[in-house]
Design a protein around this motif. Sequence first.
Motif, mmCIF file in Angstrom:
data_model
loop_
_atom_site.group_PDB
_atom_site.id
_atom_site.type_symbol
_atom_site.label_atom_id
_atom_site.label_comp_id
_atom_site.label_asym_id
_atom_site.label_seq_id
_atom_site.Cartn_x
_atom_site.Cartn_y
_atom_site.Cartn_z
ATOM 1 N N GLY A 236 -4.170 -1.550 2.586
ATOM 2 C CA GLY A 236 -4.196 -0.177 2.106
ATOM 3 C C GLY A 236 -3.234 0.018 0.962
ATOM 4 N N THR A 237 -2.993 1.254 0.614
ATOM 5 C CA THR A 237 -2.056 1.578 -0.456
ATOM 6 C C THR A 237 -0.625 1.302 -0.005
ATOM 7 O OG1 THR A 237 -1.821 3.858 0.272
ATOM 8 C CG2 THR A 237 -3.612 3.379 -1.291
ATOM 9 N N ILE A 238 0.287 1.325 -0.961
ATOM 10 C CA ILE A 238 1.711 1.171 -0.639
ATOM 11 C C ILE A 238 2.121 2.182 0.433
ATOM 12 C CG2 ILE A 238 4.022 1.626 -1.535
ATOM 13 C CD1 ILE A 238 3.238 -1.041 -2.362
ATOM 14 N N GLU A 239 1.682 3.416 0.276
ATOM 15 C CA GLU A 239 2.064 4.464 1.222
ATOM 16 C C GLU A 239 1.575 4.125 2.629
ATOM 17 O OE1 GLU A 239 2.323 5.823 -2.806
ATOM 18 O OE2 GLU A 239 0.604 4.973 -1.719
ATOM 19 N N THR A 240 0.366 3.574 2.730
ATOM 20 C CA THR A 240 -0.173 3.200 4.033
ATOM 21 C C THR A 240 0.616 2.058 4.647
ATOM 22 O OG1 THR A 240 -2.403 3.891 3.380
ATOM 23 C CG2 THR A 240 -2.231 2.372 5.237
ATOM 24 N N ILE A 241 0.919 1.047 3.839
ATOM 25 C CA ILE A 241 1.647 -0.117 4.338
ATOM 26 C C ILE A 241 3.046 0.278 4.804
ATOM 27 C CG2 ILE A 241 2.613 -2.365 3.699
ATOM 28 C CD1 ILE A 241 -0.407 -2.402 3.976
ATOM 29 N N LEU A 242 3.686 1.195 4.092
ATOM 30 C CA LEU A 242 5.041 1.604 4.450
ATOM 31 C C LEU A 242 5.116 2.303 5.799
ATOM 32 C CD1 LEU A 242 6.431 2.914 1.030
ATOM 33 C CD2 LEU A 242 7.137 0.853 2.254
ATOM 34 N N THR A 243 4.010 2.855 6.264
ATOM 35 C CA THR A 243 4.013 3.552 7.551
ATOM 36 C C THR A 243 3.535 2.664 8.695
ATOM 37 O OG1 THR A 243 1.763 4.403 7.169
ATOM 38 C CG2 THR A 243 3.612 5.767 6.420
ATOM 39 N N SER A 244 3.244 1.393 8.419
ATOM 40 C CA SER A 244 2.775 0.486 9.470
ATOM 41 C C SER A 244 3.883 0.217 10.481
ATOM 42 C CB SER A 244 2.306 -0.840 8.860
ATOM 43 O OG SER A 244 2.034 -1.783 9.892
ATOM 44 N N PRO A 245 3.554 0.192 11.782
ATOM 45 C CA PRO A 245 4.559 -0.112 12.803
ATOM 46 C C PRO A 245 4.789 -1.605 13.011
ATOM 47 C CG PRO A 245 2.470 0.405 13.854
ATOM 48 C CD PRO A 245 2.260 0.600 12.374
ATOM 49 N N ASP A 246 4.001 -2.448 12.331
ATOM 50 C CA ASP A 246 4.125 -3.891 12.538
ATOM 51 C C ASP A 246 5.542 -4.361 12.190
ATOM 52 O OD1 ASP A 246 2.549 -6.632 12.805
ATOM 53 O OD2 ASP A 246 3.873 -6.806 11.071
ATOM 54 N N PRO A 247 6.208 -5.128 13.070
ATOM 55 C CA PRO A 247 7.599 -5.542 12.827
ATOM 56 C C PRO A 247 7.785 -6.341 11.545
ATOM 57 C CG PRO A 247 6.993 -5.898 15.124
ATOM 58 C CD PRO A 247 5.736 -5.536 14.400
ATOM 59 N N TRP A 248 6.853 -7.269 11.260
ATOM 60 C CA TRP A 248 7.023 -8.072 10.041
ATOM 61 C C TRP A 248 6.887 -7.201 8.801
ATOM 62 C CZ3 TRP A 248 4.223 -9.240 5.654
ATOM 63 C CH2 TRP A 248 4.759 -10.262 4.868
ATOM 64 N N LEU A 249 5.913 -6.301 8.794
ATOM 65 C CA LEU A 249 5.732 -5.430 7.642
ATOM 66 C C LEU A 249 6.926 -4.505 7.450
ATOM 67 C CD1 LEU A 249 1.967 -4.412 7.827
ATOM 68 C CD2 LEU A 249 3.074 -5.827 6.094
ATOM 69 N N ARG A 250 7.470 -3.995 8.543
ATOM 70 C CA ARG A 250 8.632 -3.112 8.422
ATOM 71 C C ARG A 250 9.831 -3.871 7.862
ATOM 72 N NH1 ARG A 250 8.070 1.811 10.776
ATOM 73 N NH2 ARG A 250 10.331 2.101 10.860
#
Length: 272
Positions: free
Chosen positions: A236-250
């Motif tokens: 998704g967009t940057i905004e979508t990725i920033l709200t992901s709860p996934d530990p690695w993504l955070r």
Amino acid sequence: MPPQPNRSPNGDPEVVIRVRDLVVELGNKIILDHLNMEVYRGEILGLVGASGSGKSVLTRAIIGLLPKRLGTIEVFGENFDELPPVARRALEQRWGIMFQHGALFSSLTVKQNIQVPMREFLDLSDELLDELAMLKIEMVGLSPDAAEKYPSELSGGMTKRAALARALSLDPEIVFLDEPTSGLDPIGAGEFDELLIALHETLKFTVFMVTHDLDSLHTVCDRIAALAAGTIIAAGTIETILTSPDPWLRAYFQGPRARAAFGLDLAKAKHD
């Protein structure tokens, strides 16, 4: 706000690459495990993932350089596996590839490197080949005297631009970029990002970019796809990725380095 992807007649984003249930195995180890993803026409998609997660493997599988065990890959609506050799060759002319570290032929000049795809796919005179190569050299911001230089005579930034010029030699509709800013200092990486944005706006190609560069992800990409455990865990967009709860993504997008790249966007996402 990033530009919207091109739309098909029914109003949905036009898909130029569709991957379904892709399984790739190397040395008895499954690298990609039933992976699914789509790339839309006209967008710049950034593919991120930890080192060794299979980002380059995915790129090579899509363009047919690595065999797959299961799944389907469609490019421009065509199943690559079902195409006869002539049709596959025609499809390959519609994309360009910039490999990591440039992968220029060391025994050829910059001009000759750019002409390699032209000589393989086109029947043109030497005079016209030279003219087209010089056009690509100018397009990527290299000086004319770079044409006769060998890869060993180029700086890191010049190597990247020469490799990009070769990727653009056939005026492709899709450009694959594998870590295009790796090894560049921040100024050089920023200049490459600006070049890519300008070329993308002018030539309207689709970009599939493997990168770990947070600044590139923030300033260049319309969407981001994150690869982990052999599959796409978020897109998704940057905004979508920033709200992901996934530990690695955070950890990746909200760590100390991300704060510098994303600034207020990150602060807002954490507040939300």
